[in-house]
Write a protein that holds these residues in place. Structure first.
Motif, PDB file in Angstrom:
ATOM      1  N   UNK A 199      40.780  43.532  32.603  1.00  0.00           N
ATOM      2  CA  UNK A 199      39.533  43.201  31.905  1.00  0.00           C
ATOM      3  C   UNK A 199      38.303  43.110  32.812  1.00  0.00           C
ATOM      4  N   UNK A 200      38.465  43.241  34.135  1.00  0.00           N
ATOM      5  CA  UNK A 200      37.328  43.115  35.055  1.00  0.00           C
ATOM      6  C   UNK A 200      37.201  44.343  35.952  1.00  0.00           C
ATOM      7  N   UNK A 201      36.032  44.943  35.923  1.00  0.00           N
ATOM      8  CA  UNK A 201      35.754  46.051  36.831  1.00  0.00           C
ATOM      9  C   UNK A 201      34.263  46.103  37.121  1.00  0.00           C
ATOM     10  N   UNK A 202      33.919  46.867  38.152  1.00  0.00           N
ATOM     11  CA  UNK A 202      32.521  47.132  38.471  1.00  0.00           C
ATOM     12  C   UNK A 202      32.422  48.591  38.872  1.00  0.00           C
ATOM     13  N   UNK A 203      31.244  49.165  38.673  1.00  0.00           N
ATOM     14  CA  UNK A 203      31.054  50.577  38.943  1.00  0.00           C
ATOM     15  C   UNK A 203      29.841  50.827  39.825  1.00  0.00           C
TER      16      UNK A 203
ATOM     17  N   UNK B  94      31.250  44.203  52.271  1.00  0.00           N
ATOM     18  CA  UNK B  94      31.263  43.184  51.220  1.00  0.00           C
ATOM     19  C   UNK B  94      32.577  43.263  50.464  1.00  0.00           C
ATOM     20  N   UNK B  95      33.141  42.122  50.127  1.00  0.00           N
ATOM     21  CA  UNK B  95      34.306  42.103  49.257  1.00  0.00           C
ATOM     22  C   UNK B  95      33.809  42.057  47.808  1.00  0.00           C
ATOM     23  N   UNK B  96      34.736  42.197  46.876  1.00  0.00           N
ATOM     24  CA  UNK B  96      34.374  42.235  45.457  1.00  0.00           C
ATOM     25  C   UNK B  96      34.277  43.668  44.983  1.00  0.00           C
ATOM     26  N   UNK B  97      34.378  43.845  43.698  1.00  0.00           N
ATOM     27  CA  UNK B  97      34.401  45.191  43.116  1.00  0.00           C
ATOM     28  C   UNK B  97      33.143  45.995  43.425  1.00  0.00           C
ATOM     29  N   UNK B  98      31.987  45.372  43.318  1.00  0.00           N
ATOM     30  CA  UNK B  98      30.741  46.092  43.574  1.00  0.00           C
ATOM     31  C   UNK B  98      30.664  46.565  45.027  1.00  0.00           C
ATOM     32  N   UNK B  99      31.014  45.669  45.936  1.00  0.00           N
ATOM     33  CA  UNK B  99      30.992  46.028  47.356  1.00  0.00           C
ATOM     34  C   UNK B  99      31.996  47.114  47.686  1.00  0.00           C
ATOM     35  N   UNK B 100      33.186  47.041  47.095  1.00  0.00           N
ATOM     36  CA  UNK B 100      34.209  48.055  47.350  1.00  0.00           C
ATOM     37  C   UNK B 100      33.830  49.400  46.737  1.00  0.00           C
TER      38      UNK B 100
END
Length: 152
Positions: free
Chosen positions: A144-148, A104-110
């Motif tokens: 300003x954008x991140x996911x963990x 998956x692409x996107x911060x969550x997937x990465x």
């Protein structure tokens, strides 16, 4: 009382990794190929230190850094289910992009991609399995954008 020790490592904080990808499922401009200067932050946790009094040897993170460079330095991330996968593959074969296939692409997937690699491969290969736990992976696409991904 349970004492926990935490060591952290951050990559791409200064200039970021030059990464391009698209969210092909998005119903917005995010379904177009676009790029980021991405940053990554890792937290390793243990209730006991090694013989040197460390959670992880920061020098052992060199192998993780090499993987990060390979996956995220001037690359185009492509989701394995992208309907244009063959087109990206053709561009890769023509040396127009350096394609890296992810679930998956996107911060969550990465973040999940990196957590899986660290837990299943990196920790055991470096002798940390059983003593060290991966606590957190943060993927930052902009200031300003991140996911963990968090292991609780």
């Amino acid at each position: 009382m349970c004492i926990k020790y935490v060591s952290t490592k951050t990559y791409g904080a200064e200039r970021g990794y030059a990464v391009a990808y698209r969210q092909w499922r998005a119903e917005s401009h995010c379904n177009l190929i676009h790029g980021y200067a991405m940053g990554f932050h890792f937290e390793f946790e243990s209730t006991e230190l090694d013989v040197r009094n460390w959670v992880v040897d920061f020098g052992s993170l060199k192998t993780l850094k090499e993987k990060m460079d390979d996956w995220f330095d001037h690359t185009c991330l492509v989701a394995q289910d992208d309907p244009e996968f063959e087109f990206f593959e053709t561009m890769h074969k023509k040396n127009l992009i350096k394609m890296v296939v992810v679930e998956r692409t996107g911060c969550e997937g990465l973040a999940t991609f990196l957590a899986d690699y660290i837990q299943e491969i990196w920790l055991p290969e470096n002798g940390y399995a059983g003593r060290v736990k991966l606590r957190k992976v943060e993927v930052r696409e902009t200031p300003s954008n991140s996911a963990m991904w968090i292991n609780e």
